[in-house]
Structures are given as structure tokens and as C-alpha cells.
Write an enzyme that holds these catalytic residues in place. Structure first.
Site, PDB file in Angstrom:
ATOM      1  N   PRO A  33       1.341   3.233   1.849  1.00  0.00           N
ATOM      2  CA  PRO A  33       1.763   2.113   1.009  1.00  0.00           C
ATOM      3  C   PRO A  33       0.826   0.924   1.159  1.00  0.00           C
ATOM      4  CG  PRO A  33       3.620   3.030   2.224  1.00  0.00           C
ATOM      5  CD  PRO A  33       2.393   3.658   2.785  1.00  0.00           C
ATOM      6  N   GLU A  34       0.380   0.390   0.035  1.00  0.00           N
ATOM      7  CA  GLU A  34      -0.498  -0.769   0.035  1.00  0.00           C
ATOM      8  C   GLU A  34       0.180  -1.908  -0.711  1.00  0.00           C
ATOM      9  OE1 GLU A  34      -4.508   0.359  -1.037  1.00  0.00           O
ATOM     10  OE2 GLU A  34      -4.322   2.297  -0.036  1.00  0.00           O
ATOM     11  N   LYS A  59       1.036  -6.620   2.716  1.00  0.00           N
ATOM     12  CA  LYS A  59       1.636  -5.373   3.185  1.00  0.00           C
ATOM     13  C   LYS A  59       2.951  -5.601   3.921  1.00  0.00           C
ATOM     14  CE  LYS A  59      -2.304  -2.230   3.503  1.00  0.00           C
ATOM     15  NZ  LYS A  59      -2.986  -1.242   4.360  1.00  0.00           N
ATOM     16  N   ASN A 118      -6.562   2.050   1.664  1.00  0.00           N
ATOM     17  CA  ASN A 118      -7.608   3.056   1.512  1.00  0.00           C
ATOM     18  C   ASN A 118      -7.969   3.333   0.051  1.00  0.00           C
ATOM     19  OD1 ASN A 118      -9.326   4.406   3.220  1.00  0.00           O
ATOM     20  ND2 ASN A 118      -8.237   6.344   3.035  1.00  0.00           N
TER      21      ASN A 118
END
Length: 447
Positions: A34-35, A86, A215
Site C-alpha cells: 500500500p502506498e 503512508k 515501489n
């Protein structure tokens, strides 16, 4: 009536009321954490599903979770959510009533409490009936409805966490999406920091400066600007200013060949490439996809997959950075790329090539193949008896010759020396024969 309560996010489960993850969920979870966009979508989900819902009682934690208890209990309270980078913050607000005005019950919360969540690798929220409670629901908020509904924080890998009476983590920078001006100033004003000596792809994961980038976002941002991932971050960022200048346009005059007689000139506007601006706009693109690609009922992520240009896209390269995180890119990786770094994708291909498959199906197949080979060998031994007979005849002839030679040795002892010398210069077979003859001669002398 049962109400679906799945988060419209590519990192969330694919079936409402399902306790186990399906293969698609496992694939996404293993390759993409999760970003910033996912946490913001999670906050939007909580606000949508919990609007007008009254919660009651204590906040319950699972027995296996190592995160702290949430010391909050109230007869009636509501839940709202907000995101920053985040992190997601749930605010538990007691609802005023006659009992509360008179002092309320002992132990009842009379002030709001903030619970700050960090999702780790697989955290998300779900809103289900109590009967459909997910297997890995580690923190639960119960409604006053009948049947009761539950807002739960689900975390299969248990890398996520929460903090009661929490605040936004001090070590994290401003949010890339909703605090853009502060985020930009924070980066530009700290370019002398040693953190910017590292490759740009690794600095983009530093939440002190890029709170919300993960990522897949770093891969997409660098790909759009055609920036090699392993170049020094400072060389990429030092030309940028604290003020966003990307709205200014560079005017290029291009001669239109079709109107060459009048030599008219056409003005083309090109936006200046700005890494910090893309750190702001690219995550917002994911948010703007909304529920189109994240409908968990249909498990259709086609819109999100179509949006990806680099991350896990065919034709792109991938290697692990110095922190072990997989970096997807196109072209040259840059001068700071790790030496002897191998692509995770290439390792998978190597396993297939080496055929290290130990599944039950493969083992059964190998056993059947060995059985067939044994049958073939047995069949050959039956269908070729002549060869054995020929070998027996040859062996019998050899034994006869050896017997004749031994007789000569016994009747003519003066020839023993020459016979021994001939034995030393013979082949392997005659060497064995000479050793046998010498033993016979010794026994004869003893007699």
C-alpha cells in the site's frame, strides 16, 4: 440485508465476505505494498461506509496482534478518517446524549481519540456483518445495528500497526498529494543532506522527504521522465526550485511545412519535466481511477493494469536496489547500480529451466517415467538371450586357454621366467592370468 464493505483499492481482498485470499490478491500483495494513493482510498472508504453509522462498546483487538490495546469504550460514537502519505488516522468521536451530560458511566470516553494506522505490506479496512468477519481482522469497531456490522483493520502478514492517541509520525515529511507546497520546499531545502548522495530510486522511498511514494510509484515516475534509476539523486533534483515552475511553458517555434509559402510559425507548448511535480500528480492519477479498476466484487483491475507503463510491464527490466527492493525501469540503470545484481524475474526463469519442480504432480509423473524405463529394461533382457549365450561361449574359451597355459607351466618349469616376462608386457587380461599362474607355481614348488 447484508452490506458489502470492501475497500475499493487494488491491494484489498477480491470477494466480500470471503475469509481467504484468492490468487489475484496474493499476487498483488506480494508485489505491491500500500502506498499513498491506496491509503487515501482507504480513508475515503471509511468515510463513505461509516457515514451515519453509530458504533458502540469497546474497541476489540485480536489475541495474536502485538499492537497496543485501544483503551476506548463508549455507548455511542462515530468514526471518520483522514490520510497523510503512508498513514491513515481514524478519529473516534463520542456522541453527546443525556447520560453524557449528567456525567455518563464510569470508564466511558468523553473526548475524541485518534488512532493512527500504518498499513505495512498488506493492511486494509473492511466493513462487514459480524458473521462475515475476516480471518485476519486484528482491530474491530462494532456498530449498534442489528445485525451488527463491524469495521475491521485486516492485516494478513501483521506488518501493519496502529497507535492509540497517536499523531502523524514526526519522522515523515509532508504528504506528496495533499501538502504539495510543503513537500516541495522540504526536498529542495535539504538537498545538501547526505540522504541525497544515494541513487534517486532509493531516495524516492525515503519517507522523510517523499511521504507516500512506494515501489510502483517510483518506477512510474522515473519512467515518464526517462531518468535512469541509479543516478545520484542530487544531480536530478538540484536544478529544481522550491516554487513549482512547471506551469510555465517553453515556447518552441516550429515551421509548418504545409504553409511554407507564408512561412507561418506554430507555437507548441511543452511542459518542463519536473520530478517533484510528478511525485504529486502521478499518485493523484491513481486516486482518480476511483473504483473503476478496484471493484472487489468483480476483481477487475484492468484499469489499473492499463494505467501502469513500467511496473511489472512486459519488456521492462528489473534489478534489486541496495536495500533489496525490486526496481523496474527501461534502458540503462545508471552508474550507481548494484554490482552483480540479478533480476528477480530472471531467477524465476532459471528455476523453470533447471526443472526444480517438486510438486505432487511432478513427482507422480517422474515415478511413472521410471516405471516405464524399468519395463523397457526387462523387455530388452527377454528379447536378447543370444547375447548372453555368446558371452558365455567366449568366457568358456578363455578358461580353456588359461587351463592349457597352466599345464605348460607345471610340465616345463624352466620356461617360468619367460612366461612371467611375457605376462608383464601383456594387456590387463593377461596380467590377471600371470598372477594366477604365479600362485600355481608357488604351490608346485612347495610340493
Amino acid at each position: 440485508m447484508k452490506t458489502c464493505g470492501c475497500v475499493p483499492c487494488p491491494l484489498l481482498t477480491s470477494r466480500c465476505g470471503a475469509n481467504e485470499q484468492d490468487s489475484l490478491w496474493s499476487f498483488v500483495c506480494s508485489n505491491k505494498m500500500p502506498e499513498g494513493p491506496e491509503l487515501h482510498l482507504a480513508s475515503l472508504f471509511v468515510n463513505k461506509m461509516c457515514a451515519g453509522v453509530v458504533f458502540t462498546g469497546p474497541v476489540r483487538k485480536s489475541e495474536v496482534s502485538k499492537s497496543p490495546d485501544v483503551p476506548f469504550t463508549c455507548d455511542a460514537y462515530c468514526i471518520t478518517a483522514a490520510s497523510r502519505g503512508k498513514e491513515v488516522k481514524l478519529t473516534l468521536t463520542p456522541m453527546k446524549s443525556d447520560g453524557a451530560k449528567r456525567g455518563g458511566k464510569a470508564g466511558q470516553a468523553d473526548q475524541p481519540m485518534d488512532v493512527v494506522f500504518r498499513f505495512g505490506m498488506s493492511g486494509f479496512f473492511r466493513f462487514t456483518t459480524e458473521d462475515e468477519l475476516p480471518k485476519h481482522a486484528h482491530l474491530r469497531f462494532y456498530s449498534t445495528e442489528k445485525p451488527c456490522r463491524v469495521l475491521s483493520f485486516v492485516d494478513t502478514r501483521r506488518f501493519g500497526s496502529w497507535q492509540p492517541d497517536g499523531t502523524w509520525q514526526a519522522g515523515r515529511g509532508p504528504c506528496i498529494m495533499f501538502e504539495y507546497k510543503s513537500f516541495r520546499e522540504n526536498v529542495v531545502s535539504h538537498l545538501s543532506d547526505r540522504a541525497f548522495d544515494r541513487p534517486i530510486c532509493e531516495v524516492l522511498l525515503n519517507q522523510k522527504f517523499f511521504n507516500g511514494i512506494g515501489n510502483y510509484l517510483r518506477a512510474e515516475i522515473l519512467f515518464r521522465l526517462n531518468i535512469p534509476p541509479f543516478v545520484p539523486a542530487r544531480t536530478v533534483l538540484e536544478g529544481l526550485e522550491s516554487e513549482d515552475l512547471s506551469d510555465r511553458r517553453v515556447k518552441n517555434e516550429i515551421t509548418d511545412a504545409k504553409t511554407s509559402d507564408q512561412a507561418k510559425k506554430k507555437v507548441v507548448k511543452e511542459e518542463v519535466g519536473d520530478l517533484l511535480r510528478l511525485c504529486h500528480t502521478v499518485p493523484l492519477e491513481v486516486v482518480n481511477l476511483g473504483g473503476k479498476g478496484y471493484d472487489p466484487e468483480k476483481a477487475d483491475y484492468s484499469d489499473f493494469e492499463a494505467w501502469l507503463q513500467c511496473y511489472y510491464v512486459d519488456g521492462m527490466k528489473s534489478i534489486r536496489d541496495h536495500n533489496g527492493r525490486t526496481m523496474w525501469f527501461k534502458g540503462d540503470p545508471g552508474p550507481m547500480a548494484p554490482k552483480d545484481s540479478k533480476s528477480p524475474k530472471a531467477k524465476k526463469r532459471a528455476k523453470k529451466k533447471d526443472d526444480h519442480d517438486y510438486t505432487d504432480k511432478k513427482v507422480a509423473r517422474s515415478r511413472s517415467e521410471s516405471t516405464v524405463k524399468n519395463k523397457v529394461v526387462k523387455k530388452e533382457t527377454v528379447t536378447k538371450p543370444l547375447k548372453k549365450e555368446e558371452d558365455a561361449n567366449v568366457e568358456e574359451a578363455r578358461s580353456k586357454r588359461k587351463t592349457e597355459k597352466s599345464c605348460k607351466v607345471n610340465t616345463h618349469p624352466h620356461e617360468r621366467g619367460s612366461t612371467a616376462r611375457r605376462g608383464k608386457s601383456s594387456s590387463a587380461e593377461s596380467t590377471a592370468g600371470s598372477q594366477w599362474r604365479s600362485s600355481r607355481v608357488t604351490r608346485a614348488n612347495s610340493k
